[in-house]
Design a protein around this motif. Sequence first.
Motif, PDB file in Angstrom:
ATOM      1  N   MET A 317       0.808  -1.207   0.000  1.00 36.54           N
ATOM      2  CA  MET A 317       0.000   0.000   0.000  1.00 36.54           C
ATOM      3  C   MET A 317       0.851   1.271   0.000  1.00 36.54           C
ATOM      4  O   MET A 317       0.439   2.294  -0.546  1.00 36.54           O
ATOM      5  CB  MET A 317      -0.960  -0.021   1.198  1.00 36.54           C
ATOM      6  CG  MET A 317      -2.026  -1.115   1.080  1.00 36.54           C
ATOM      7  SD  MET A 317      -3.285  -1.018   2.362  1.00 36.54           S
ATOM      8  CE  MET A 317      -4.016   0.570   1.998  1.00 36.54           C
ATOM      9  N   ARG A 318       2.012   1.226   0.623  1.00 37.96           N
ATOM     10  CA  ARG A 318       2.912   2.385   0.542  1.00 37.96           C
ATOM     11  C   ARG A 318       3.354   2.614  -0.907  1.00 37.96           C
ATOM     12  O   ARG A 318       3.475   3.764  -1.364  1.00 37.96           O
ATOM     13  CB  ARG A 318       4.127   2.177   1.452  1.00 37.96           C
ATOM     14  CG  ARG A 318       3.835   2.443   2.935  1.00 37.96           C
ATOM     15  CD  ARG A 318       5.119   2.535   3.740  1.00 37.96           C
ATOM     16  NE  ARG A 318       5.749   1.227   3.865  1.00 37.96           N
ATOM     17  CZ  ARG A 318       5.527   0.389   4.874  1.00 37.96           C
ATOM     18  NH1 ARG A 318       4.681   0.713   5.841  1.00 37.96           N
ATOM     19  NH2 ARG A 318       6.147  -0.776   4.927  1.00 37.96           N
ATOM     20  N   LYS A 319       3.566   1.526  -1.644  1.00 33.79           N
ATOM     21  CA  LYS A 319       3.945   1.653  -3.045  1.00 33.79           C
ATOM     22  C   LYS A 319       2.812   2.283  -3.859  1.00 33.79           C
ATOM     23  O   LYS A 319       3.039   3.175  -4.699  1.00 33.79           O
ATOM     24  CB  LYS A 319       4.299   0.271  -3.598  1.00 33.79           C
ATOM     25  CG  LYS A 319       4.628   0.274  -5.075  1.00 33.79           C
ATOM     26  CD  LYS A 319       4.892  -1.139  -5.568  1.00 33.79           C
ATOM     27  CE  LYS A 319       5.126  -1.149  -7.082  1.00 33.79           C
ATOM     28  NZ  LYS A 319       5.337  -2.519  -7.607  1.00 33.79           N
ATOM     29  N   ILE A 320       1.583   1.836  -3.602  1.00 31.21           N
ATOM     30  CA  ILE A 320       0.429   2.400  -4.304  1.00 31.21           C
ATOM     31  C   ILE A 320       0.283   3.887  -3.978  1.00 31.21           C
ATOM     32  O   ILE A 320       0.056   4.727  -4.865  1.00 31.21           O
ATOM     33  CB  ILE A 320      -0.851   1.629  -3.935  1.00 31.21           C
ATOM     34  CG1 ILE A 320      -0.774   0.176  -4.419  1.00 31.21           C
ATOM     35  CG2 ILE A 320      -2.087   2.312  -4.525  1.00 31.21           C
ATOM     36  CD1 ILE A 320      -1.934  -0.684  -3.970  1.00 31.21           C
ATOM     37  N   ALA A 321       0.423   4.235  -2.693  1.00 34.92           N
ATOM     38  CA  ALA A 321       0.282   5.632  -2.283  1.00 34.92           C
ATOM     39  C   ALA A 321       1.342   6.501  -2.961  1.00 34.92           C
ATOM     40  O   ALA A 321       1.066   7.628  -3.404  1.00 34.92           O
ATOM     41  CB  ALA A 321       0.387   5.737  -0.763  1.00 34.92           C
ATOM     42  N   ALA A 322       2.565   5.972  -3.083  1.00 34.50           N
ATOM     43  CA  ALA A 322       3.639   6.742  -3.731  1.00 34.50           C
ATOM     44  C   ALA A 322       3.315   6.982  -5.202  1.00 34.50           C
ATOM     45  O   ALA A 322       3.578   8.080  -5.735  1.00 34.50           O
ATOM     46  CB  ALA A 322       4.959   5.982  -3.584  1.00 34.50           C
ATOM     47  N   ASP A 323       2.745   5.978  -5.870  1.00 37.13           N
ATOM     48  CA  ASP A 323       2.390   6.152  -7.282  1.00 37.13           C
ATOM     49  C   ASP A 323       1.359   7.264  -7.462  1.00 37.13           C
ATOM     50  O   ASP A 323       1.461   8.088  -8.381  1.00 37.13           O
ATOM     51  CB  ASP A 323       1.833   4.837  -7.848  1.00 37.13           C
ATOM     52  CG  ASP A 323       2.900   3.763  -7.982  1.00 37.13           C
ATOM     53  OD1 ASP A 323       4.097   4.125  -7.942  1.00 37.13           O
ATOM     54  OD2 ASP A 323       2.546   2.573  -8.121  1.00 37.13           O
ATOM     55  N   TYR A 324       0.350   7.299  -6.588  1.00 33.97           N
ATOM     56  CA  TYR A 324      -0.686   8.318  -6.735  1.00 33.97           C
ATOM     57  C   TYR A 324      -0.195   9.702  -6.302  1.00 33.97           C
ATOM     58  O   TYR A 324      -0.667  10.713  -6.812  1.00 33.97           O
ATOM     59  CB  TYR A 324      -1.944   7.906  -5.954  1.00 33.97           C
ATOM     60  CG  TYR A 324      -2.804   6.946  -6.734  1.00 33.97           C
ATOM     61  CD1 TYR A 324      -3.817   7.409  -7.558  1.00 33.97           C
ATOM     62  CD2 TYR A 324      -2.570   5.569  -6.694  1.00 33.97           C
ATOM     63  CE1 TYR A 324      -4.594   6.533  -8.296  1.00 33.97           C
ATOM     64  CE2 TYR A 324      -3.330   4.694  -7.436  1.00 33.97           C
ATOM     65  CZ  TYR A 324      -4.345   5.171  -8.244  1.00 33.97           C
ATOM     66  OH  TYR A 324      -5.102   4.301  -8.999  1.00 33.97           O
ATOM     67  N   MET A 325       0.732   9.747  -5.368  1.00 31.95           N
ATOM     68  CA  MET A 325       1.330  11.045  -5.019  1.00 31.95           C
ATOM     69  C   MET A 325       2.048  11.642  -6.232  1.00 31.95           C
ATOM     70  O   MET A 325       1.938  12.841  -6.531  1.00 31.95           O
ATOM     71  CB  MET A 325       2.321  10.880  -3.867  1.00 31.95           C
ATOM     72  CG  MET A 325       1.673  10.666  -2.513  1.00 31.95           C
ATOM     73  SD  MET A 325       2.910  10.490  -1.212  1.00 31.95           S
ATOM     74  CE  MET A 325       1.861  10.234   0.213  1.00 31.95           C
TER      75      MET A 325
END
Length: 459
Positions: A317-325
């Motif tokens: 989920m941290r990876k997903i959040a970084a992509d959307y940031m």
Amino acid sequence: MLISIVISFTLFVWISTLSGKLWNKGYDLNALNSISQEVLSAIEQQSTYDKNEVQPILDQFHINHPALRFEWISSDGSTLYDTYGEMNNYSFQQLADRFINMPNNLWDEDNPITLAYSANKNGQPYYLLLSLSSDAMKQGQMYFFVRTLKALYSWALPLLLSFFVPYFLSLWLFSSVNRRIGRLNQALNQVNIRSDVIVLEDKAKDEIGQLTRHYNLMAQRIRRQADEIDQFDSGRKLLLSNLSHDLRTPLTMILGYAETIYTGTYNDENELRTSSKVILQRSRYMDKLLDQLLEIARLDGESLEIHLAPHNLSEMMRKIAADYMLFLDGQSFSIEVDIPDGDVQAVIDVSLVERAIRNLMDNAVRYGKEGRFLGIGLVEEYDVVCITVKDKGRGIAPEDHKLIFERFYRVDRGRKGEGLGIGLSIVKEIVESHQGYIQLMSTPHVETLFLIRLPKHLK
């Protein structure tokens, strides 16, 4: 039923007669009376009733019926002949003692049974005494003495009722069962996905009542499935309509800008770059629509297969959040990330769960862009993990909450170019394949939150 009545009555008579011959052997009063009448008839054919004339007759009957004793008595009580060889002179008291308490003593083992018959010759009375032990009598006897035919009603009516009432009750029962089965059969013949459901009322607790209730449930289930098929067909038709519009609009733009580039009618390099950018954006949009169309075909063709393995949810989920940031950088979006620093382990299909989260994130960005907010969170509980995706956009009306996860359903069906309505249905299918569930809570322009609860270990 009538045939069964006749057969049962015939069997009753036949079996009663047969069982009597097998297990109720011996003499009864009718048989003794018949034998006595034969003896008297034979004696009456003789010229005199003295010993010499009567003895051969009595001896012959005694040979035929050794259990019977025959005595020929004169009117003064003296014995003219006795098949037992005794010669007695009976007094009135002695004779009376032999007949006392008859017929109650028919089966008294201590006293013999004696019957008396009279004959008359030339005005002179004679008596035939017939006696036997109680062991020689039948074990059971029943007699009805009727003076008038009216007396038959006292026992014939109960007897007839005892025979016919069970059959009439059975006839009523079978008729009732036949009517119930007939209604059930008629209802089954009319079951059709295009017809109204026929609901049968049967409160009985027997097997037919249970079968009727199962039929009602089945018919209602078929009706619901038919409604779902109709809704699905309507969704397909709407999908084709939306898809044709969603493809036609960008295709028209692509053709227009491509023609401008091909004919060289653009004014400068900036216009050329703008035209190329529009073509690229619209092409990507069409590619995305085609991917969704292929996804629909895949969902129709096969069930969802999952491949479970332990994974670190917090890292994913941290990876997903970084992509959307990175994607939302410069678009004035406020992003809130609430993910534990430690590892959160769960047995999942990581590609499917990531796909579900990204679908929710895409929906939040697309439909909640008015709120300029995107939130993603992860909470670990005892044996489950909770994933949240939220926005502060226009939200979803309460009447749409139950329908939002259905395939092809779109909140605003009049809007074009906003997907095909399958994203949330895919999310729900992925979550349920992991034995979890998804929940929606929405307050327009305040907060719209999707909550996913997944077990850490599938059972």
